[in-house]
Enzyme design. Structure first.
Site, PDB file in Angstrom:
ATOM      1  N   ARG A 157       0.818  -1.223   0.000  1.00 54.70           N
ATOM      2  CA  ARG A 157       0.000   0.000   0.000  1.00 54.70           C
ATOM      3  C   ARG A 157       0.850   1.270   0.000  1.00 54.70           C
ATOM      4  O   ARG A 157       0.509   2.263   0.637  1.00 54.70           O
ATOM      5  CB  ARG A 157      -0.963   0.003   1.199  1.00 54.70           C
ATOM      6  CG  ARG A 157      -1.903  -1.186   1.239  1.00 54.70           C
ATOM      7  CD  ARG A 157      -2.830  -1.245   0.026  1.00 54.70           C
ATOM      8  NE  ARG A 157      -3.677  -2.428   0.077  1.00 54.70           N
ATOM      9  CZ  ARG A 157      -3.385  -3.595  -0.514  1.00 54.70           C
ATOM     10  NH1 ARG A 157      -2.273  -3.735  -1.237  1.00 54.70           N
ATOM     11  NH2 ARG A 157      -4.196  -4.622  -0.410  1.00 54.70           N
ATOM     12  N   SER A 185     -11.242   0.059   3.368  1.00 52.43           N
ATOM     13  CA  SER A 185     -10.418  -0.494   4.454  1.00 52.43           C
ATOM     14  C   SER A 185      -9.656   0.622   5.147  1.00 52.43           C
ATOM     15  O   SER A 185      -8.947   1.401   4.507  1.00 52.43           O
ATOM     16  CB  SER A 185      -9.437  -1.528   3.901  1.00 52.43           C
ATOM     17  OG  SER A 185     -10.122  -2.644   3.378  1.00 52.43           O
ATOM     18  N   GLU A 236      -4.439   3.010   6.516  1.00 54.60           N
ATOM     19  CA  GLU A 236      -4.420   2.827   5.067  1.00 54.60           C
ATOM     20  C   GLU A 236      -5.143   3.984   4.392  1.00 54.60           C
ATOM     21  O   GLU A 236      -4.723   4.476   3.358  1.00 54.60           O
ATOM     22  CB  GLU A 236      -5.079   1.505   4.677  1.00 54.60           C
ATOM     23  CG  GLU A 236      -5.100   1.259   3.177  1.00 54.60           C
ATOM     24  CD  GLU A 236      -5.593  -0.121   2.797  1.00 54.60           C
ATOM     25  OE1 GLU A 236      -6.193  -0.254   1.711  1.00 54.60           O
ATOM     26  OE2 GLU A 236      -5.375  -1.079   3.570  1.00 54.60           O
TER      27      GLU A 236
END
Length: 319
Positions: A193, A242, A312
């Protein structure tokens, strides 16, 4: 000049959502074929439906228009790209500088053999369906990423065992200076990520490579992914996707659930009962409610298991 819009500063001291914005929008003496909106509300453009305005929102007509705009913009003015507004908390004080939103001109796709090229404003759903029609397998996971090419190239978006770094060949990027460059996937320093794309750089297109597949089988995999998401995630709520990265060797939702955070609230924000790695705006949340709830979750998880959850979701702008 016909068809062009000059950029004017916003009114000094303008107030949005009860907070003072910056004194003026970024100075820009040139003209553009795109659309420029000073003091532009961003809440309607985000999945959470919260947050303050952008000092300036710029929607370029094409790549050349974006280049010209950035070249003429004061070099000290910050620039940030905005896609579909998922995976992001825009803070209540708004975003300083310029927010660039890529529209329909940046949402085109083409295929050549087993490669697919898509504009930076193309949704993951369109990328995967275009690949299906061309018999290109391996891009089905992009069906599940609620964002645009520009976002998942920058953040190495992934799901269901695959990541952008697995399929990206290269991308065209307009740097903050206005220069257009092509970067290979191997140049982006991809980790989980994360990429090393420079601040202010905007991905305007990307090329992906898959493998040969049958359209029917590709569609079946896309259907499986869609059904799995529908069953496990609060897709019909005001959420941002998320919230936290998965800790090494574990799942974020599991450590959050184990810490007793399911259904936890702060103001109008709530930890989803359906999937604990999702935060929700239940109707009247501020961005501060959502971010503070996320910090409450991080603190509880740390106290319970010692796991240090990493965000995130991007948190951008002034508090």
């Amino acid at each position: 000049m016909s068809g062009m819009t000059a950029v004017a500063p916003a009114d000094a001291g303008a107030v949005t959502n009860g907070r003072a914005s910056s004194p003026a929008a970024p100075a820009f003496a040139g003209a553009t074929r795109g659309r420029v909106t000073p003091n532009a509300p961003l809440a309607p453009l985000t999945w959470f439906k919260t947050g303050g305005p952008a000092d300036t929102l710029f929607e370029p007509a094409d790549v050349a228009d974006l280049q010209d705009f950035l070249r003429a913009l004061d070099s000290e003015t910050p620039v940030m790209a905005l896609g579909l507004g998922s995976n992001m908390i825009v803070r209540d004080g708004g975003i300083p500088g310029v927010v660039v939103r890529l529209g329909k001109a940046f949402a085109k796709t083409s295929t050549d053999g087993l490669t697919l090229t898509a504009g930076g404003g193309t949704s993951g759903i369109l990328v995967s369906s275009t690949a299906r029609d061309a018999g290109i397998a391996g891009l089905e996971f992009l069906r599940s990423i609620p964002g645009t090419v520009g976002g998942f190239v920058r953040m190495n978006g992934g799901a269901y065992g695959s990541e952008t770094s697995d399929v990206l060949v290269d991308c065209d990027v307009v740097l903050r200076s206005g220069e257009l460059v092509t970067l290979a996937g191997s140049d982006l320093g991809y980790t989980y990520r994360h990429s090393d794309l420079p601040e202010g750089a905007i991905v305007v297109s990307a090329t992906f490579k898959g493998r040969a597949g049958e359209p029917a089988a590709i569609q079946a995999e896309m259907d499986r992914i869609a059904a799995s998401r529908e069953a496990s995630q609060p897709l019909r709520s005001k959420t941002g996707g998320s919230t936290f990265k998965n800790p090494e060797g574990d799942k974020a939702w599991q450590v959050i659930d184990a810490a007793g955070c399911r259904g936890l609230t702060r103001g109008g924000a709530q930890v989803s009962e359906k999937h604990t790695n999702f935060l929700l705006n239940t109707g009247g949340a501020t961005s501060a409610d959502i971010e503070d709830l996320g910090e409450d979750v991080r603190a509880r998880v740390k106290a319970h298991s010692g796991v240090e959850l990493e965000w995130e979701i991007q948190r951008v702008g002034r508090k």
